[in-house]
Design an enzyme around this catalytic site. Structure first.
Site, PDB file in Angstrom:
ATOM      1  N   SER A 215      -6.204 -45.952  30.885  1.00 16.88           N
ATOM      2  CA  SER A 215      -7.007 -44.727  30.946  1.00 16.88           C
ATOM      3  C   SER A 215      -6.227 -43.445  30.668  1.00 16.88           C
ATOM      4  O   SER A 215      -6.799 -42.483  30.167  1.00 16.88           O
ATOM      5  CB  SER A 215      -7.702 -44.627  32.304  1.00 16.88           C
ATOM      6  OG  SER A 215      -6.760 -44.627  33.361  1.00 16.88           O
TER       7      SER A 215
ATOM      8  N   LYS B  62     -10.928 -38.705  29.698  1.00 20.36           N
ATOM      9  CA  LYS B  62     -11.904 -37.720  30.176  1.00 20.36           C
ATOM     10  C   LYS B  62     -12.493 -36.860  29.061  1.00 20.36           C
ATOM     11  O   LYS B  62     -13.635 -36.439  29.123  1.00 20.36           O
ATOM     12  CB  LYS B  62     -11.277 -36.828  31.239  1.00 20.36           C
ATOM     13  CG  LYS B  62     -11.170 -37.512  32.591  1.00 20.36           C
ATOM     14  CD  LYS B  62     -10.858 -36.534  33.692  1.00 20.36           C
ATOM     15  CE  LYS B  62     -10.879 -37.223  35.045  1.00 20.36           C
ATOM     16  NZ  LYS B  62      -9.699 -38.125  35.226  1.00 20.36           N
TER      17      LYS B  62
ATOM     18  N   GLU C 175     -16.317 -28.721  38.241  1.00 23.74           N
ATOM     19  CA  GLU C 175     -15.510 -28.816  39.445  1.00 23.74           C
ATOM     20  C   GLU C 175     -14.324 -29.705  39.103  1.00 23.74           C
ATOM     21  O   GLU C 175     -14.389 -30.517  38.188  1.00 23.74           O
ATOM     22  CB  GLU C 175     -16.313 -29.427  40.591  1.00 23.74           C
ATOM     23  CG  GLU C 175     -16.313 -30.950  40.660  1.00 23.74           C
ATOM     24  CD  GLU C 175     -17.015 -31.624  39.493  1.00 23.74           C
ATOM     25  OE1 GLU C 175     -17.882 -30.991  38.869  1.00 23.74           O
ATOM     26  OE2 GLU C 175     -16.678 -32.791  39.208  1.00 23.74           O
TER      27      GLU C 175
HETATM   28  C1  LIG Z   1      -9.605 -39.083  36.222  1.00 26.45           C
HETATM   29  C2  LIG Z   1      -8.870 -40.286  35.864  1.00 26.45           C
HETATM   30  C3  LIG Z   1      -9.270 -41.577  36.294  1.00 26.45           C
HETATM   31  C4  LIG Z   1     -10.417 -41.796  37.248  1.00 26.45           C
HETATM   32  O1  LIG Z   1     -11.672 -41.382  36.783  1.00 26.45           O
HETATM   33  P1  LIG Z   1     -12.783 -42.415  36.349  1.00 26.45           P
HETATM   34  O2  LIG Z   1     -14.010 -41.592  36.234  1.00 26.45           O
HETATM   35  O3  LIG Z   1     -12.887 -43.453  37.426  1.00 26.45           O
HETATM   36  O4  LIG Z   1     -12.379 -43.012  35.065  1.00 26.45           O
HETATM   37  C5  LIG Z   1      -8.566 -42.669  35.850  1.00 26.45           C
HETATM   38  N1  LIG Z   1      -7.492 -42.555  35.036  1.00 26.45           N
HETATM   39  C6  LIG Z   1      -7.074 -41.342  34.606  1.00 26.45           C
HETATM   40  C7  LIG Z   1      -5.889 -41.280  33.712  1.00 26.45           C
HETATM   41  C8  LIG Z   1      -7.742 -40.171  34.999  1.00 26.45           C
HETATM   42  O5  LIG Z   1      -7.307 -38.981  34.572  1.00 26.45           O
END
Ligand SMILES: *Cc1c(COP(=O)(O)O)cnc(C)c1O
Length: 392
Positions: free
Chosen positions: A376, A88, A110
């Site tokens: 992610s 993020k 938000e």
């Molecule tokens: C917020 C988050 C997501 C989902 O958000 P996307 O916009 O779909 O990438 C996925 N993995 C993690 C670790 C997150 O913090």
């Protein structure tokens, strides 16, 4: 590169469906952001912060034991090693530089589970900007540690007390604030959602993920192109970033993992492409879970980051055209996949990410295939959920 048209559409999806009052804000952003992002000065500052602050490039790690287990060459793109523990921050760093160059003094955002709020509060501290994060009153109770993180970082957390007191109410509150303060305030949206140009802008900031995968894979495998790229989709920003530079290369398969919650047809799910229909959500036309008369259906997923009733318009388009394969992963299967990665590779993933990992069991591939999974985020934030689940 995934192309958006003049009006912000990816095929049938996208656009800017906003109240009249918000037009000046969106127009200002639209008119300036392309030029700013293309400028050498912006790129220099963005690249420098990605390197020295976020810690990029993140490694592309060959997962030996996971590869043995699944019978393919599996690489993990380690976004979990970014500062703050997830992808993020790539976006919030980009947007805070943009806000500064636009002469803004205040940032609003938000947040649902608080992850985007923390990533925003982080970059506001970095730039010395005032930060207000809107969060549903119910979410504030449920996500205590992230609320405290934001406060430690100097942000003001404002409870949204209307409706279900969750993400959509926080979004409404942030929009209202932005309408009232168009001149000095920038609104940082956390995924590839919202009115044009947000989805496109966020995808471009996150596209550094596939930009790196290309040269990293070239070093390791003598090809820039894996056979398959897998990512989880909440709003879809980490997936958009991981897919970005492969969109026009049809031999690279794109796999998006959504959250099926307790099961696609259980009534407790967030599997938007399986259940959704076209409609307007947060300012863009996309697929969303709604009743016949257009009420947004409350989503469910064990992972807070995938607990969203829609997907970004770019993903609605990838689904509509068949360019990406979508799978829906249930809570229980995601949790098991999270434990499996922990045991096989010594990496505790975020539960969002664990959905992408389980999709290895849902798609077809060959033994010689090179598969890149976008990792992610890390699982530290999810420790309570792992403990409550308990199946390890
Ligand atoms: C917020 C988050 C997501 C989902 O958000 P996307 O916009 O779909 O990438 C996925 N993995 C993690 C670790 C997150 O913090």
């Amino acid at each position: 590169m995934i192309k958006v048209d003049e009006k912000g559409f990816y095929g049938k999806f996208g656009g800017a469906y906003i109240p009249e009052m918000l037009y000046p804000n969106i127009e200002e952003l639209k008119e300036n952001y392309e030029q700013l992002m293309a400028s050498e000065e912006f790129q220099k500052e963005f690249r420098s912060l990605l390197k020295d602050y976020v810690g990029r490039p993140t490694p592309l790690y060959f997962a030996t034991r996971l590869s043995e287990k699944y019978g393919a060459k599996i690489y993990l793109k380690r976004e979990d090693l970014c500062h703050t523990g997830a992808h993020k921050v790539n976006n919030t760093v980009g947007q805070i530089i943009l806000a500064k160059k636009l002469g803004k003094k205040r940032i609003i955002a938000e947040t649902g589970a608080g992850q985007h709020g923390v990533a925003t509060a982080t970059v506001c501290a970095l730039m010395g900007m005032e930060c207000t994060v809107f969060m549903g009153a119910l979410d504030i109770q449920r996500q205590r540690p992230n609320v405290e993180r934001m406060k430690i970082l100097g942000a003001k957390v404002v409870p949204a007390t209307s409706g279900s007191q969750t993400l959509k109410d926080a979004t409404n509150e942030a929009m209202r604030q932005w309408i009232n303060n168009p001149v000095d305030t920038h609104y940082i949206i956390g995924s590839v959602v919202g009115p044009h140009p947000y989805p496109e802008m966020v995808a471009r900031f996150q596209s550094v993920i596939s930009e790196e995968i290309k040269w990293q894979l070239k070093e390791k495998e003598k090809t820039e192109n894996p056979d398959i790229v897998i990512a989880c989709v909440g709003g879809g920003s980490n997936a958009a970033g991981a897919f970005y530079h492969y969109y026009n290369i049809p031999q690279v398969r794109l796999v998006a993992a959504e959250a099926a919650g307790l099961g696609v047809s259980s009534g407790k799910s967030a599997a938007t492409t399986a259940l959704g229909t076209p409609g307007i959500l947060h300012g863009s036309k996309t697929l969303l879970m709604q009743t016949e008369d257009g009420q947004v259906v409350e989503p469910h997923s064990i992972s807070a980051g995938l607990d969203y009733p829609g997907i970004g318009p770019v993903h609605a388009h990838l689904f509509d055209t068949g360019r990406a394969e979508f799978v829906a992963v249930e809570d229980e299967d995601a949790m098991k996949a999270g434990i499996e990665l922990s045991r096989l590779e010594g990496i505790i993933p975020a539960i969002e990410t664990a959905h992408a990992l389980h999709s290895l069991q849902m798609i077809e591939y060959k033994k010689e295939d090179i598969i890149v999974i976008n990792l992610s985020g890390r699982g530290d934030k999810d420790l309570d959920t792992y403990i409550k689940w308990g199946g390890y």
